[in-house]
Design a protein around this motif. Structure first.
Motif, PDB file in Angstrom:
ATOM      1  N   ASP A  93       0.640   1.221  13.614  1.00 33.13           N
ATOM      2  CA  ASP A  93       0.661   1.787  12.200  1.00 33.13           C
ATOM      3  C   ASP A  93      -0.856   1.581  11.320  1.00 33.13           C
ATOM      4  N   ARG A  94      -1.829   0.903  12.192  1.00 32.39           N
ATOM      5  CA  ARG A  94      -3.113   0.737  11.684  1.00 32.39           C
ATOM      6  C   ARG A  94      -4.219   1.641  12.485  1.00 32.39           C
ATOM      7  N   LYS A 111       2.847   6.240   0.687  1.00 30.45           N
ATOM      8  CA  LYS A 111       3.595   5.429   1.953  1.00 30.45           C
ATOM      9  C   LYS A 111       5.076   5.597   1.889  1.00 30.45           C
ATOM     10  N   GLU A 141       6.861   7.396   5.298  1.00 34.83           N
ATOM     11  CA  GLU A 141       7.764   6.499   6.123  1.00 34.83           C
ATOM     12  C   GLU A 141       9.274   7.114   5.923  1.00 34.83           C
TER      13      GLU A 141
END
Length: 345
Positions: free
Chosen positions: A176-177, A195, A199
């Motif tokens: 996720d980074r 975001k 998601e």
């Protein structure tokens, strides 16, 4: 003259080489992923291992003709240039994306085929073991940058966190980074709306959250009106009780009872002072007062009801004889005086 021209040419060549060396030093390996399952896709929808290169300077530099390799044998200084080139993959010409502007990034797919595009290289990557990856200049002789990538889990990347590119300044980043194509450290944070869209692309979470908020508000309303109804019900009950059994009359009755008790105590004390004389009278008066109070016919008066006996002296014989004797004595002073026989004394 020829010597002077040769000197000038040598200086120009040295200056150009030095300038190219400085420019080459601005090109860095920035991020590497060896196991790509759900991360970056190529133009064919395939997930392949990739490497990201960054131009850390503020000037534009074209990286076409540079080489990328994962074969550490090219570090052998005795190896010939043609042999070294065989173990490398060249960054091809003809793509404007290789002309890197300052602070820009470019991603190359590894374990791929060059006929798929200019960004596809044949550089082999074994994800089951650590991988050494290096970037060489266009002569295939100067090592510009290199890094040893540890064994990574699926969708993890190994990314540089500073501009000098030393191994101590790299870190493993979770899926996720991962930041392919952009800076690894960015000051622009993703907004909450963006975001949430990323998601929850189908809006399922939004629908559940909206329904949860509605039901929560309904539950709060139900709780409020339940408590409010209970309070009002008890208040109505209290009013009915107060209507049938008023508080003030009860309080007044208690006060009058205490007042009558006080008066009764006063009467008894005064009766005791009379040594028990006429106790029946006191009891009769007290009983009559209580009876009148219970029948609500007695006027409320202030003060203390006091009944004191009065001595008429009707049973005093001396007093009666004195009054009787005085009643028969003549009051005429001119009447003759009857002589008194001294013998009678």
């Amino acid at each position: 003259m020829k010597k002077f021209g040769l000197l000038i040419g040598t200086l120009l060549l040295a200056g150009t080489s030095s300038m190219h060396a400085q420019m080459d030093a601005s090109i860095k390996l920035n991020e590497v992923m060896t196991v790509n399952s759900n991360s970056l896709q190529d133009e064919y929808g395939e997930h392949e291992a990739w490497v990201e290169i960054e131009n850390i300077s503020h000037s534009t530099y074209n990286i076409r003709g540079m080489y990328i390799t994962t074969d550490p044998s090219v570090l052998d200084p005795k190896m010939s240039v043609p042999e070294r080139i065989k173990r490398m993959s060249i960054i091809p010409n003809g793509d404007d994306r290789t002309n890197l502007s300052g602070q820009k990034h470019i991603v190359f797919f590894l374990n791929s085929k060059p006929n798929l595009g200019a960004l596809h290289l044949t550089v082999p990557v074994d994800s089951t073991q650590s991988v050494w990856i290096a970037l060489y200049n266009g002569n295939a002789t100067q090592l510009i940058d290199s890094v040893t990538v540890p064994v990574l889990k699926t969708d993890q990347s190994f990314a540089r966190i500073s501009d000098n590119g030393t191994p101590a300044d790299w870190e493993v980043k979770s899926g996720d980074r991962v930041t392919p194509g952009i800076s690894n450290i960015t000051t622009v944070s993703e907004s909450k709306i963006e975001k949430f869209k990323r998601e929850d692309p189908y809006g399922i979470g939004m629908a559940l959250m909206a329904m949860g908020i509605v039901f929560f508000c309904l539950a709060l309303l139900w709780l409020f009106f339940t408590i409010f109804g209970t309070v009002m019900k008890h208040q109505e009950t209290a009013k009915k009780v107060a209507h049938h059994q008023p508080i003030k009359p009860i309080t007044k009755t208690v006060e009058k009872t205490m007042e009558m008790g006080h008066k009764t105590g006063v009467l008894l004390q005064e009766g005791l002072k009379t040594k028990g004389i006429d106790k029946e009278v006191y009891m009769a008066v007290i009983g009559l007062a209580l009876r009148q109070y219970e029948d609500d016919i007695h006027d409320v008066e202030s003060g203390v009801i006091t009944i004191k006996p009065k001595d008429t002296e009707w049973d005093d014989e001396y007093s009666q004889m004195t009054h009787l004797h005085e009643a028969f004595i003549p009051t005429n002073h001119n009447a003759p005086t009857i002589p008194t026989n001294p013998e009678l004394k």
